[in-house]
Write a protein that holds these residues in place. Structure first.
Motif, PDB file in Angstrom:
ATOM      1  N   PRO A 113       0.808  -1.225   0.000  1.00 25.73           N
ATOM      2  CA  PRO A 113       0.000   0.000   0.000  1.00 25.73           C
ATOM      3  C   PRO A 113       0.842   1.276   0.000  1.00 25.73           C
ATOM      4  O   PRO A 113       0.534   2.237  -0.710  1.00 25.73           O
ATOM      5  N   LEU A 114       1.904   1.291   0.810  1.00 19.81           N
ATOM      6  CA  LEU A 114       2.774   2.465   0.836  1.00 19.81           C
ATOM      7  C   LEU A 114       3.492   2.645  -0.494  1.00 19.81           C
ATOM      8  O   LEU A 114       3.599   3.770  -1.012  1.00 19.81           O
ATOM      9  N   ALA A 115       3.971   1.545  -1.072  1.00 17.77           N
ATOM     10  CA  ALA A 115       4.632   1.620  -2.371  1.00 17.77           C
ATOM     11  C   ALA A 115       3.661   2.080  -3.455  1.00 17.77           C
ATOM     12  O   ALA A 115       4.034   2.837  -4.364  1.00 17.77           O
ATOM     13  N   HIS A 116       2.406   1.654  -3.348  1.00 15.94           N
ATOM     14  CA  HIS A 116       1.387   2.063  -4.318  1.00 15.94           C
ATOM     15  C   HIS A 116       1.165   3.572  -4.267  1.00 15.94           C
ATOM     16  O   HIS A 116       1.117   4.246  -5.303  1.00 15.94           O
ATOM     17  N   GLY A 117       1.048   4.125  -3.060  1.00 13.35           N
ATOM     18  CA  GLY A 117       0.842   5.562  -2.933  1.00 13.35           C
ATOM     19  C   GLY A 117       2.031   6.367  -3.421  1.00 13.35           C
ATOM     20  O   GLY A 117       1.869   7.391  -4.112  1.00 13.35           O
ATOM     21  N   LEU A 118       3.237   5.929  -3.096  1.00 16.51           N
ATOM     22  CA  LEU A 118       4.433   6.630  -3.559  1.00 16.51           C
ATOM     23  C   LEU A 118       4.568   6.533  -5.074  1.00 16.51           C
ATOM     24  O   LEU A 118       4.990   7.496  -5.734  1.00 16.51           O
ATOM     25  N   TRP A 119       4.196   5.377  -5.628  1.00 11.54           N
ATOM     26  CA  TRP A 119       4.291   5.203  -7.088  1.00 11.54           C
ATOM     27  C   TRP A 119       3.329   6.145  -7.807  1.00 11.54           C
ATOM     28  O   TRP A 119       3.713   6.782  -8.802  1.00 11.54           O
ATOM     29  N   LEU A 120       2.096   6.235  -7.348  1.00 10.97           N
ATOM     30  CA  LEU A 120       1.134   7.132  -7.982  1.00 10.97           C
ATOM     31  C   LEU A 120       1.580   8.588  -7.888  1.00 10.97           C
ATOM     32  O   LEU A 120       1.490   9.350  -8.869  1.00 10.97           O
ATOM     33  N   THR A 121       2.092   8.974  -6.730  1.00  8.88           N
ATOM     34  CA  THR A 121       2.595  10.345  -6.568  1.00  8.88           C
ATOM     35  C   THR A 121       3.773  10.606  -7.497  1.00  8.88           C
ATOM     36  O   THR A 121       3.856  11.663  -8.137  1.00  8.88           O
ATOM     37  N   GLY A 122       4.690   9.646  -7.573  1.00 11.27           N
ATOM     38  CA  GLY A 122       5.851   9.812  -8.442  1.00 11.27           C
ATOM     39  C   GLY A 122       5.486   9.873  -9.913  1.00 11.27           C
ATOM     40  O   GLY A 122       6.063  10.656 -10.669  1.00 11.27           O
ATOM     41  N   VAL A 123       4.505   9.060 -10.335  1.00 12.06           N
ATOM     42  CA  VAL A 123       4.095   9.059 -11.743  1.00 12.06           C
ATOM     43  C   VAL A 123       3.482  10.401 -12.133  1.00 12.06           C
ATOM     44  O   VAL A 123       3.822  10.991 -13.165  1.00 12.06           O
ATOM     45  N   ILE A 124       2.568  10.900 -11.322  1.00 15.78           N
ATOM     46  CA  ILE A 124       1.915  12.177 -11.626  1.00 15.78           C
ATOM     47  C   ILE A 124       2.930  13.316 -11.636  1.00 15.78           C
ATOM     48  O   ILE A 124       2.950  14.155 -12.558  1.00 15.78           O
ATOM     49  N   LEU A 125       3.783  13.349 -10.618  1.00 16.70           N
ATOM     50  CA  LEU A 125       4.777  14.418 -10.530  1.00 16.70           C
ATOM     51  C   LEU A 125       5.772  14.341 -11.680  1.00 16.70           C
ATOM     52  O   LEU A 125       6.127  15.374 -12.280  1.00 16.70           O
ATOM     53  N   HIS A 126       6.200  13.135 -12.012  1.00 13.50           N
ATOM     54  CA  HIS A 126       7.179  13.005 -13.100  1.00 13.50           C
ATOM     55  C   HIS A 126       6.566  13.361 -14.454  1.00 13.50           C
ATOM     56  O   HIS A 126       7.247  13.932 -15.309  1.00 13.50           O
ATOM     57  N   PHE A 127       5.316  13.038 -14.645  1.00 14.95           N
ATOM     58  CA  PHE A 127       4.651  13.398 -15.903  1.00 14.95           C
ATOM     59  C   PHE A 127       4.567  14.916 -16.056  1.00 14.95           C
ATOM     60  O   PHE A 127       4.833  15.458 -17.133  1.00 14.95           O
ATOM     61  N   VAL A 128       4.238  15.607 -14.970  1.00 13.27           N
ATOM     62  CA  VAL A 128       4.156  17.069 -15.009  1.00 13.27           C
ATOM     63  C   VAL A 128       5.533  17.676 -15.274  1.00 13.27           C
ATOM     64  O   VAL A 128       5.680  18.579 -16.111  1.00 13.27           O
ATOM     65  N   ILE A 129       6.542  17.189 -14.571  1.00 13.79           N
ATOM     66  CA  ILE A 129       7.893  17.734 -14.748  1.00 13.79           C
ATOM     67  C   ILE A 129       8.415  17.429 -16.154  1.00 13.79           C
ATOM     68  O   ILE A 129       9.091  18.256 -16.772  1.00 13.79           O
ATOM     69  N   THR A 130       8.104  16.244 -16.670  1.00 14.83           N
ATOM     70  CA  THR A 130       8.542  15.900 -18.021  1.00 14.83           C
ATOM     71  C   THR A 130       7.942  16.847 -19.053  1.00 14.83           C
ATOM     72  O   THR A 130       8.635  17.314 -19.961  1.00 14.83           O
ATOM     73  N   LEU A 131       6.661  17.147 -18.928  1.00 18.96           N
ATOM     74  CA  LEU A 131       6.028  18.090 -19.849  1.00 18.96           C
ATOM     75  C   LEU A 131       6.652  19.473 -19.738  1.00 18.96           C
ATOM     76  O   LEU A 131       6.867  20.156 -20.755  1.00 18.96           O
ATOM     77  N   TYR A 132       6.953  19.892 -18.514  1.00 16.16           N
ATOM     78  CA  TYR A 132       7.561  21.213 -18.334  1.00 16.16           C
ATOM     79  C   TYR A 132       8.951  21.264 -18.960  1.00 16.16           C
ATOM     80  O   TYR A 132       9.289  22.220 -19.674  1.00 16.16           O
ATOM     81  N   VAL A 133       9.774  20.239 -18.714  1.00 16.26           N
ATOM     82  CA  VAL A 133      11.132  20.223 -19.252  1.00 16.26           C
ATOM     83  C   VAL A 133      11.099  20.174 -20.779  1.00 16.26           C
ATOM     84  O   VAL A 133      11.873  20.872 -21.463  1.00 16.26           O
ATOM     85  N   MET A 134      10.197  19.380 -21.344  1.00 22.23           N
ATOM     86  CA  MET A 134      10.092  19.319 -22.800  1.00 22.23           C
ATOM     87  C   MET A 134       9.638  20.651 -23.385  1.00 22.23           C
ATOM     88  O   MET A 134      10.096  21.057 -24.464  1.00 22.23           O
ATOM     89  N   ARG A 135       8.759  21.343 -22.691  1.00 21.15           N
ATOM     90  CA  ARG A 135       8.336  22.669 -23.165  1.00 21.15           C
ATOM     91  C   ARG A 135       9.515  23.643 -23.159  1.00 21.15           C
ATOM     92  O   ARG A 135       9.682  24.435 -24.093  1.00 21.15           O
ATOM     93  N   VAL A 136      10.348  23.555 -22.126  1.00 24.24           N
ATOM     94  CA  VAL A 136      11.535  24.421 -22.075  1.00 24.24           C
ATOM     95  C   VAL A 136      12.499  24.062 -23.192  1.00 24.24           C
ATOM     96  O   VAL A 136      13.108  24.941 -23.815  1.00 24.24           O
ATOM     97  N   TRP A 137      12.672  22.772 -23.452  1.00 22.48           N
ATOM     98  CA  TRP A 137      13.559  22.358 -24.539  1.00 22.48           C
ATOM     99  C   TRP A 137      13.063  22.863 -25.892  1.00 22.48           C
ATOM    100  O   TRP A 137      13.856  23.311 -26.731  1.00 22.48           O
ATOM    101  N   ILE A 138      11.765  22.763 -26.111  1.00 20.95           N
ATOM    102  CA  ILE A 138      11.214  23.160 -27.416  1.00 20.95           C
ATOM    103  C   ILE A 138      11.285  24.663 -27.598  1.00 20.95           C
ATOM    104  O   ILE A 138      11.673  25.166 -28.659  1.00 20.95           O
ATOM    105  N   HIS A 139      10.923  25.421 -26.569  1.00 18.69           N
ATOM    106  CA  HIS A 139      10.933  26.881 -26.648  1.00 18.69           C
ATOM    107  C   HIS A 139      12.216  27.431 -26.025  1.00 18.69           C
ATOM    108  O   HIS A 139      12.181  28.316 -25.175  1.00 18.69           O
TER     109      HIS A 139
END
Length: 253
Positions: A113-139
């Motif tokens: 259960p603890l690993a599940h919660g950390l995984w979901l938090t990490g996935v959402i946060l990493h997806f947001v950061i990935t989009l931000y970094v890619m936007r910076v790379w493109i622009h």
């Protein structure tokens, strides 16, 4: 006594202001070592106590770093903003989400259960950061090719870690989605970085045209050219730098 207390407070504030986000890369290493010891205990029958001790130590270190950096974000937003616009430090922000993902992998055999919660938090946060970094790379307005370094793998190629815990937790489609993103960008970034870091590429440096080293290079180049055409002349060598390189010329050593 009062002045020493003020100096100590100022020193602590300065340390907090310059607290780098790259410190989270330590968690990536510690979590990776924890996972390695856990797998070694299963495959090589090594003592599992090392993995059991490293897991809480990794979590405690991550929580400590997260508290310090959160305090920095509250007190020194300009310093955090400067790191977000730095072509090198920007790529270490995903180390926070990567640390969450690695910790979830390490805790999966201990507490699902603890690993599940950390995984979901990490996935959402990493997806947001990935989009931000890619936007910076493109622009990119101030990024150049020499800014590319292996740290650029962290934001996008780090997506390949998501299926390690996502697949056992039942998120197969999401795991394939992030795995494909990581593999595609791995090919692109690996090609660019390998092109910049070719081990056989000659180093370039500036040499003064009037120096003895430049004259020796000129004689060596002329000798090699004569050997190719089968000619041996004894005419003097004249070093003639171009107009754009009046004071220094770029020579392949």
């Amino acid at each position: 006594m009062f002045l020493s207390a003020i100096e100590a407070q100022h020193m602590n504030a300065s340390r907090l202001k310059h607290f780098p986000v790259s410190f989270f890369s330590m968690i990536m290493g510690m979590a990776g070592l924890t996972i390695a010891w856990q797998k070694a205990g299963q495959v090589l029958n090594l003592p599992a106590v090392f993995g059991q001790l490293l897991a809480p130590l990794t979590v405690a270190t991550f929580v400590t770093l997260l508290l310090f950096y959160s305090l920095k974000m509250v007190r020194y937003r300009q310093a955090v903003n400067a790191e977000l616009h730095n072509p090198v430090k920007l790529n270490f922000f995903p180390a926070i989400s990567i640390s969450l993902l690695l910790i979830s992998i390490a805790l999966l055999p201990l507490s699902e259960p603890l690993a599940h919660g950390l995984w979901l938090t990490g996935v959402i946060l990493h997806f947001v950061i990935t989009l931000y970094v890619m936007r910076v790379w493109i622009h990119h307005e101030h990024f150049e090719i020499h800014h590319i370094n292996p740290a650029w793998f962290i934001p996008v190629v780090g997506n390949v870690l998501i299926p390690i815990a996502g697949s056992p937790l039942g998120y197969h489609e999401i795991s394939w989605f992030f795995f494909s993103i990581g593999m595609v960008f791995w090919i692109v970034l690996f090609t660019i970085i390998f092109n910049r870091c070719q081990p056989w590429r000659a180093k370039r440096r500036l040499v003064d045209p009037s120096s003895r080293e430049a004259a020796l290079f000129s004689r060596r180049a002329l000798r090699q050219r004569e050997n190719k055409v089968g000619l041996r002349t004894r005419r003097p060598v004249i070093w003639e730098p171009s107009t754009e390189q009046q004071r220094a010329c770029e020579v392949v050593a």
